[in-house]
Design an enzyme around this catalytic site. Structure first.
Site, short mmCIF file in Angstrom:
data_model
loop_
_atom_site.label_atom_id
_atom_site.label_comp_id
_atom_site.label_asym_id
_atom_site.label_seq_id
_atom_site.Cartn_x
_atom_site.Cartn_y
_atom_site.Cartn_z
N ASP A 1 -42.01 21.18 62.13
CA ASP A 1 -40.62 20.83 61.98
C ASP A 1 -40.35 19.98 60.79
OD1 ASP A 1 -37.88 20.59 62.73
OD2 ASP A 1 -38.15 18.93 63.84
N ASP B 1 -32.10 24.57 66.91
CA ASP B 1 -32.57 24.20 65.60
C ASP B 1 -33.94 25.02 65.56
OD1 ASP B 1 -34.17 22.70 63.70
OD2 ASP B 1 -33.09 20.89 63.78
N LYS C 1 -36.19 20.62 71.59
CA LYS C 1 -37.16 20.51 70.70
C LYS C 1 -38.52 20.54 71.35
CE LYS C 1 -38.94 17.57 66.87
NZ LYS C 1 -38.44 16.46 65.88
N ASP D 1 -29.32 21.28 58.87
CA ASP D 1 -30.27 19.72 59.41
C ASP D 1 -31.67 20.01 58.50
OD1 ASP D 1 -31.57 17.74 60.58
OD2 ASP D 1 -31.89 18.54 62.52
N GLU E 1 -29.46 19.28 72.09
CA GLU E 1 -30.63 19.83 71.22
C GLU E 1 -31.97 19.74 71.86
OE1 GLU E 1 -30.71 18.09 67.34
OE2 GLU E 1 -31.92 19.72 66.50
N TRP F 1 -29.23 14.78 70.54
CA TRP F 1 -30.59 14.80 70.60
C TRP F 1 -31.45 13.75 70.66
CZ3 TRP F 1 -34.20 12.58 66.81
CH2 TRP F 1 -35.53 13.23 66.90
N ASP G 1 -38.36 20.19 58.08
CA ASP G 1 -37.11 20.10 57.57
C ASP G 1 -36.96 20.18 56.07
OD1 ASP G 1 -35.25 19.53 60.08
OD2 ASP G 1 -36.45 17.95 60.23
N HIS H 1 -28.51 24.11 64.16
CA HIS H 1 -28.93 23.38 63.02
C HIS H 1 -29.90 24.34 62.30
CE1 HIS H 1 -28.85 19.02 64.73
NE2 HIS H 1 -27.74 19.79 64.37
N HIS I 1 -37.23 23.83 65.77
CA HIS I 1 -37.81 23.49 66.95
C HIS I 1 -38.43 24.33 67.88
CE1 HIS I 1 -34.93 19.59 66.78
NE2 HIS I 1 -35.90 19.81 65.54
C1 RNT Z 1 -34.60 16.05 64.96
C2 RNT Z 1 -33.39 16.88 65.32
C3 RNT Z 1 -32.26 16.13 65.10
C4 RNT Z 1 -32.18 15.18 63.60
C5 RNT Z 1 -30.81 14.82 63.49
C6 RNT Z 1 -31.04 13.59 62.50
O1 RNT Z 1 -35.74 16.84 65.21
O2 RNT Z 1 -33.47 17.99 64.56
O3 RNT Z 1 -31.38 17.24 64.98
O4 RNT Z 1 -32.83 15.86 62.85
O5 RNT Z 1 -30.22 14.41 64.40
ZN ZN Z 2 -31.78 19.50 64.39
#
Ligand code: RNT
Ligand code: ZN
Length: 422
Positions: free
Chosen positions: A297, A262, A231, A329, A229, A188, A299, A289, A265
């Site tokens: 995003d 993810d 985004k 994640d 990955e 990523w 998290d 993720h 994302h």
């Molecule tokens: C960031 C991505 C990625 C990170 C990690 C730390 O937007 O989601 O996966 O969160 O690699």
């Molecule tokens: Zn991620």
């Protein structure tokens, strides 16, 4: 006494589920295939252990909060993870970022890392009898400060990150080889632009070139697998992300890589659960993720919500377990980090168990007969089936705290360990 109550409730629940054609024991057995990869970065807010310390930056990602107890050393991360593992049913994996290498105080830049810097992690995984996944760390570094890594037009920087990625893939292959289970390596990058870019194509050409260079070496699939990955946007890169979903899905299909989805994302109304059966028409495997985006995003710690439920249901309904690698994640620094970990992982596991307790065949029949009211009503009734009794029994059987009992264990760990970290 409590044990007896749990078993009694379970037996009742089992009867209820049997009435609707669900085999509860089979569902519990199937939970063995839910192997969630625990992201090391919830223990220390994505800090890592480089010398000098990397500070989470340049990534368009952010850990917010300053709750005490953040892990300050690899030993502390390991202790925290051991606590987490002890409070979770089932079997997990470890998901490590490159900046968590065991550098022993030495300054080793990202284009210099080697398998030896991760040997103590591999040994730890061996000891825990778990597999391990890995990630290149293309952020929190002076060479990422201008917002570009693999897609950089600065050739020196671009080469630096290509070298980092190459090495991370080699390390991953070594990890998988030693542990006897393939290591999923995820790439990523944060690259993008805050304001309207002109040369979108130019940056994407750079990224493609860099990926091609870094992925030139093929490793046996039994040792490592590559994921990329995508985004939508990050803080400070609101106008364009070079590694968009279209970009990486194309790259993954063309080069037989895994796409990493993810669920933070995408546009808020898009569902990752809906994407799984689409992308798996064209890819052998994917990586997930699992996270919880709030407005962006962010998290947040995963909770048992419809987003995660659809993801789990899609995997279960189609028995995609061997094709979907499940990672987490999230990184919340505003609450007890170990508690965050356990709650988020358990929430994900619950989603799978609920999915496993669905009479899928009956629902598909209703659907094919166009009995859509009946489908809807059945889904609604499923929501109030005695799932909790099955979950409790599963935890009991796995010899981990049942229900809310793990809260007290986290509090104890906070008193004994976390509160002493100043
Ligand atoms: C960031 C991505 C990625 C990170 C990690 C730390 O937007 O989601 O996966 O969160 O690699
Ligand atoms: Zn991620």
């Amino acid at each position: 006494m409590k044990r007896e109550l749990i078993k009694e409730a379970f037996n009742r629940a089992k009867e209820r589920y049997a009435e609707i054609g669900v085999d509860v024991d089979a569902a519990i057995e199937k939970m063995k295939e839910v192997n969630i990869s625990l992201h090391c970065w919830q223990t220390d807010d994505v800090g890592g252990f480089e010398t000098p310390d990397a500070e989470l930056s340049g990534g368009g990602i952010q850990a917010t909060g300053n709750y005490p107890g953040k892990a300050r050393t690899i030993a502390e991360v390991k202790a925290d993870l051991e606590k987490v593992l002890a409070l979770l049913p089932g079997k997990q994996r470890l998901n490590l970022h490159a900046l968590y290498g065991d550098f022993q105080g030495e300054k080793v830049d990202r284009d210099q890392i080697e398998p030896k810097h991760f040997q103590s992690w591999i040994d730890w995984c061996k000891k825990q009898d778990i597999g391990m996944d890995f990630n290149a760390s293309c952020f929190s570094h002076p060479r990422a400060a201008d917002g570009f890594t693999l897609s950089s037009k600065n050739e020196e920087n671009r080469k630096f990150w290509v070298e980092h990625l190459k090495r991370c893939r080699a390390i991953s292959a070594e990890i998988g080889k030693q542990l006897g289970t393939p290591c999923v390596h995820n790439t990523w990058i944060p690259d993008g632009m805050k304001d309207t870019p002109i040369d979108r194509n130019g940056y994407r050409l750079q990224l493609k070139k860099s990926l091609d260079e870094a992925m030139e070496t093929d490793y046996p699939k039994e040792h490592m697998k590559d994921a990329v990955e995508s985004k939508l946007f990050g803080i400070g890169v609101e106008s364009m992300t070079v590694g968009s979903h279209d970009f990486y899905l194309g790259y993954a299909i063309k080069n037989n890589k895994l796409i990493c989805l993810d669920n933070g994302h995408f546009h808020p109304t898009e569902q990752v659960g809906d994407k799984i059966s689409s992308v798996l028409q064209f890819l052998d495997e994917i990586l997930l993720h699992v996270t919880r985006p709030i407005r962006w995003d962010s998290d947040h710690v995963v909770t048992l919500n419809e987003d995660v439920q659809l993801i789990a249901s899609e995997i279960v309904r189609n028995n995609f377990f061997s094709r979907v690698n499940i990672g987490l994640d999230f990184f919340d620094a505003s609450i007890n980090r170990i508690g965050a970990y356990v709650t988020g992982t358990r929430a994900t596991q619950k989603a799978f168990l609920i999915a496993l307790l669905e009479p899928t065949k009956i629902l598909v029949e209703l659907e094919e007969d166009e009995k859509y009211f009946e489908r809807l009503a059945t889904l609604e009734e499923l929501k109030t089936m005695p799932f909790g009794a099955v979950w409790d029994y599963y935890c009991l059987k796995e010899d981990v705290p049942v229900g809310a009992d793990y809260i007290a264990e986290i509090q104890q760990y906070e008193r004994d360990v976390l509160s002493k970290r100043k």
